[in-house]
Design a protein around this motif. Sequence first.
Motif, PDB file in Angstrom:
ATOM      1  N   THR A  56      -1.341  67.766  88.546  1.00  0.00           N
ATOM      2  CA  THR A  56      -0.003  67.619  88.673  1.00  0.00           C
ATOM      3  C   THR A  56       0.490  68.661  87.697  1.00  0.00           C
ATOM      4  OG1 THR A  56      -0.070  65.833  87.395  1.00  0.00           O
ATOM      5  CG2 THR A  56      -0.154  65.565  89.793  1.00  0.00           C
ATOM      6  N   GLU A  57       0.021  68.791  86.419  1.00  0.00           N
ATOM      7  CA  GLU A  57       0.662  69.510  85.235  1.00  0.00           C
ATOM      8  C   GLU A  57       0.287  70.838  84.890  1.00  0.00           C
ATOM      9  OE1 GLU A  57       3.290  67.663  84.113  1.00  0.00           O
ATOM     10  OE2 GLU A  57       2.597  65.926  85.719  1.00  0.00           O
ATOM     11  N   GLY A  58      -0.702  71.342  85.693  1.00  0.00           N
ATOM     12  CA  GLY A  58      -1.071  72.688  85.564  1.00  0.00           C
ATOM     13  C   GLY A  58      -0.269  73.798  85.457  1.00  0.00           C
ATOM     14  N   GLY A  59      -0.266  74.660  84.461  1.00  0.00           N
ATOM     15  CA  GLY A  59       0.528  75.868  84.273  1.00  0.00           C
ATOM     16  C   GLY A  59       1.257  75.896  82.874  1.00  0.00           C
ATOM     17  N   ILE A  60       2.414  76.459  82.773  1.00  0.00           N
ATOM     18  CA  ILE A  60       3.140  76.526  81.668  1.00  0.00           C
ATOM     19  C   ILE A  60       4.293  75.694  81.734  1.00  0.00           C
ATOM     20  CG2 ILE A  60       4.403  78.708  82.152  1.00  0.00           C
ATOM     21  CD1 ILE A  60       3.773  79.364  79.024  1.00  0.00           C
ATOM     22  N   HIS A  61       4.746  74.758  80.845  1.00  0.00           N
ATOM     23  CA  HIS A  61       5.965  74.174  80.824  1.00  0.00           C
ATOM     24  C   HIS A  61       6.823  74.596  79.721  1.00  0.00           C
ATOM     25  CE1 HIS A  61       3.613  70.667  79.208  1.00  0.00           C
ATOM     26  NE2 HIS A  61       4.754  70.792  78.488  1.00  0.00           N
ATOM     27  N   HIS A  62       8.071  74.803  79.999  1.00  0.00           N
ATOM     28  CA  HIS A  62       9.100  75.126  79.038  1.00  0.00           C
ATOM     29  C   HIS A  62      10.025  73.761  78.928  1.00  0.00           C
ATOM     30  CE1 HIS A  62       7.600  79.110  79.017  1.00  0.00           C
ATOM     31  NE2 HIS A  62       8.168  79.320  80.215  1.00  0.00           N
ATOM     32  N   ILE A  63      10.319  73.293  77.960  1.00  0.00           N
ATOM     33  CA  ILE A  63      11.604  72.325  77.534  1.00  0.00           C
ATOM     34  C   ILE A  63      12.803  72.892  77.270  1.00  0.00           C
ATOM     35  CG2 ILE A  63      12.067  70.131  76.315  1.00  0.00           C
ATOM     36  CD1 ILE A  63       9.426  70.046  77.981  1.00  0.00           C
ATOM     37  N   TYR A  64      13.524  72.536  77.884  1.00  0.00           N
ATOM     38  CA  TYR A  64      14.965  73.151  77.507  1.00  0.00           C
ATOM     39  C   TYR A  64      15.966  71.825  77.279  1.00  0.00           C
ATOM     40  CZ  TYR A  64      13.475  77.477  79.652  1.00  0.00           C
ATOM     41  OH  TYR A  64      12.769  78.470  80.088  1.00  0.00           O
ATOM     42  N   PRO A 139      12.244  54.440  92.676  1.00  0.00           N
ATOM     43  CA  PRO A 139      12.382  53.585  91.380  1.00  0.00           C
ATOM     44  C   PRO A 139      11.025  53.378  90.632  1.00  0.00           C
ATOM     45  CG  PRO A 139      13.630  53.090  93.163  1.00  0.00           C
ATOM     46  CD  PRO A 139      12.637  53.943  93.731  1.00  0.00           C
ATOM     47  N   GLU A 140      10.139  53.139  91.460  1.00  0.00           N
ATOM     48  CA  GLU A 140       8.732  53.177  90.869  1.00  0.00           C
ATOM     49  C   GLU A 140       8.295  54.130  90.033  1.00  0.00           C
ATOM     50  OE1 GLU A 140       9.292  52.576  94.392  1.00  0.00           O
ATOM     51  OE2 GLU A 140       9.637  50.602  93.769  1.00  0.00           O
ATOM     52  N   HIS A 141       8.676  55.576  90.506  1.00  0.00           N
ATOM     53  CA  HIS A 141       8.210  56.784  89.884  1.00  0.00           C
ATOM     54  C   HIS A 141       9.046  56.682  88.333  1.00  0.00           C
ATOM     55  CE1 HIS A 141       7.116  59.092  93.408  1.00  0.00           C
ATOM     56  NE2 HIS A 141       5.923  58.844  92.760  1.00  0.00           N
ATOM     57  N   ARG A 142      10.206  56.329  88.333  1.00  0.00           N
ATOM     58  CA  ARG A 142      10.860  56.387  87.222  1.00  0.00           C
ATOM     59  C   ARG A 142      10.766  55.193  86.167  1.00  0.00           C
ATOM     60  NH1 ARG A 142      15.179  59.542  90.051  1.00  0.00           N
ATOM     61  NH2 ARG A 142      15.352  58.168  91.874  1.00  0.00           N
ATOM     62  N   ALA A 143      10.410  54.175  86.840  1.00  0.00           N
ATOM     63  CA  ALA A 143       9.481  53.105  86.217  1.00  0.00           C
ATOM     64  C   ALA A 143       8.387  53.599  85.218  1.00  0.00           C
ATOM     65  CB  ALA A 143       9.518  51.740  86.659  1.00  0.00           C
ATOM     66  N   ALA A 144       7.645  54.287  85.811  1.00  0.00           N
ATOM     67  CA  ALA A 144       6.445  54.964  85.568  1.00  0.00           C
ATOM     68  C   ALA A 144       6.788  55.848  84.247  1.00  0.00           C
ATOM     69  CB  ALA A 144       5.452  55.449  86.661  1.00  0.00           C
ATOM     70  N   CYS A 145       7.717  56.810  84.374  1.00  0.00           N
ATOM     71  CA  CYS A 145       8.182  57.754  83.644  1.00  0.00           C
ATOM     72  C   CYS A 145       8.452  56.988  82.136  1.00  0.00           C
ATOM     73  CB  CYS A 145       9.327  58.484  83.930  1.00  0.00           C
ATOM     74  SG  CYS A 145       9.073  59.699  85.445  1.00  0.00           S
ATOM     75  N   PHE A 146       9.415  55.859  82.431  1.00  0.00           N
ATOM     76  CA  PHE A 146       9.866  55.249  81.197  1.00  0.00           C
ATOM     77  C   PHE A 146       8.629  54.374  80.482  1.00  0.00           C
ATOM     78  CE2 PHE A 146      11.779  51.352  79.078  1.00  0.00           C
ATOM     79  CZ  PHE A 146      12.469  52.443  77.925  1.00  0.00           C
ATOM     80  N   THR A 147       7.684  54.076  81.386  1.00  0.00           N
ATOM     81  CA  THR A 147       6.607  53.213  80.717  1.00  0.00           C
ATOM     82  C   THR A 147       5.660  54.342  79.595  1.00  0.00           C
ATOM     83  OG1 THR A 147       6.202  52.035  82.465  1.00  0.00           O
ATOM     84  CG2 THR A 147       4.448  52.400  81.035  1.00  0.00           C
ATOM     85  N   CYS A 148       5.591  55.416  79.979  1.00  0.00           N
ATOM     86  CA  CYS A 148       4.919  56.358  79.147  1.00  0.00           C
ATOM     87  C   CYS A 148       5.816  56.770  78.064  1.00  0.00           C
ATOM     88  CB  CYS A 148       4.649  57.641  79.917  1.00  0.00           C
ATOM     89  SG  CYS A 148       3.424  58.738  79.117  1.00  0.00           S
ATOM     90  N   HIS A 149       7.123  56.984  78.334  1.00  0.00           N
ATOM     91  CA  HIS A 149       8.184  57.538  77.020  1.00  0.00           C
ATOM     92  C   HIS A 149       8.572  56.466  76.229  1.00  0.00           C
ATOM     93  CE1 HIS A 149       9.436  61.748  78.463  1.00  0.00           C
ATOM     94  NE2 HIS A 149       8.800  61.145  79.402  1.00  0.00           N
ATOM     95  N   GLY A 156      13.853  58.209  70.069  1.00  0.00           N
ATOM     96  CA  GLY A 156      14.754  58.073  71.107  1.00  0.00           C
ATOM     97  C   GLY A 156      14.240  58.420  72.488  1.00  0.00           C
ATOM     98  N   PHE A 157      12.886  57.884  72.778  1.00  0.00           N
ATOM     99  CA  PHE A 157      12.086  58.143  73.936  1.00  0.00           C
ATOM    100  C   PHE A 157      11.647  59.462  74.625  1.00  0.00           C
ATOM    101  CE2 PHE A 157      14.543  54.230  74.060  1.00  0.00           C
ATOM    102  CZ  PHE A 157      13.494  53.179  73.982  1.00  0.00           C
ATOM    103  N   VAL A 158      11.734  60.542  73.548  1.00  0.00           N
ATOM    104  CA  VAL A 158      11.620  61.839  73.815  1.00  0.00           C
ATOM    105  C   VAL A 158      10.242  62.363  73.135  1.00  0.00           C
ATOM    106  CG1 VAL A 158      12.625  64.275  73.502  1.00  0.00           C
ATOM    107  CG2 VAL A 158      13.935  62.289  74.118  1.00  0.00           C
ATOM    108  N   PHE A 159       9.493  63.023  73.883  1.00  0.00           N
ATOM    109  CA  PHE A 159       8.288  63.596  73.383  1.00  0.00           C
ATOM    110  C   PHE A 159       8.683  64.879  72.565  1.00  0.00           C
ATOM    111  CE2 PHE A 159       6.282  60.985  76.425  1.00  0.00           C
ATOM    112  CZ  PHE A 159       5.290  60.200  75.741  1.00  0.00           C
TER     113      PHE A 159
END
Lengths: 164, 164
Positions: A56-64, A139-149, A156-159
């Motif tokens: 799911t995450e393979g490749g290059i990611h840029h954060i803006y 909503p379940e996806h969003r909850a999963a995002c927050f669980t990790c963050h 501030g919940f930011v990686f």
Amino acid sequence: MSITKLAITFGRMALCALCVCLVAADNVSSQFPAGYRLWVHVKSTLIGPQFQLFATEGGIHHIYANDKALQGLRSGQFPDGAILVYDLLETTENGGVTSEGARRRVDIMRKDSRAYSDSGGWWFGRFMGNDRQNEMLTPEHRAACFTCHQKRQKQGFVFSEFRE
Amino acid sequence: MSITKLAITFGRMALCALCVCLVAADNVSSQFPAGYRLWVHVKSTLIGPQFQLFATEGGIHHIYANDKALQGLRSGQFPDGAILVYDLLETTENGGVTSEGARRRVDIMRKDSRAYSDSGGWWFGRFMGNDRQNEMLTPEHRAACFTCHQKRQKQGFVFSEFRE
């Protein structure tokens, strides 16, 4: 009811329906952070086949980061209106040179402390490929995002951290 | 000459020397594109050991453009004042995740069509690591930069293309 009154009633109903459609369309389109490619580039990471989430995450990611998010990255306090983008691209490798390919998806964190108080004030969103209309998370996806963050509450919940 | 006049003369000389030093310092420091980390991120490329120029170019490089350079990337016509930055960082790999490391160097192209008419209007500069004071290229280096960039005359002598 006279034909004239019926026509007026149908006319009003049609107008109301149009208004609802326009409002809905505006809500959807406004979720995508238009213009983020001109925002500040925070950092980049390349994810290769060895990583467990490569599928799911393979490749290059840029954060803006928009201006408010940059303020948060520097202070640890993200004001409402802060938006962070995770721009994930495929990569191609040729003779040792790994280049950017097609866009896989755009993930978003948007801060609104009142609206999303249950998730640290953050809304999480996702647009696949170059689609800018259809936000994909449940909503379940969003909850999963927050669980990790949540691991990054002190930040501030930011990686991501801004590379100077 | 009286002692008073001598003192005034020495005072003036010292003041002139100070002015020359300040002007020189300003010229040197102004070559570095302060604030480029807040400019638009054009694209990124990872250079691995297989690439023939790995020794000097190995790592991940990001290209940044100021507003005028972005205008040039979009139109093919770079106005004077356009600046492009090649920000080269070491990388570290862990479990399939390639992350940014220390800065190797910052290369610069700055457009001034009158001052650098012999090289397509571009000045080429280099700062090693996080040094922002000592521009390192010799006239021979700059000529070599332009020799390679001449291949891209139709694109305003610029290799990078903006990833939308």
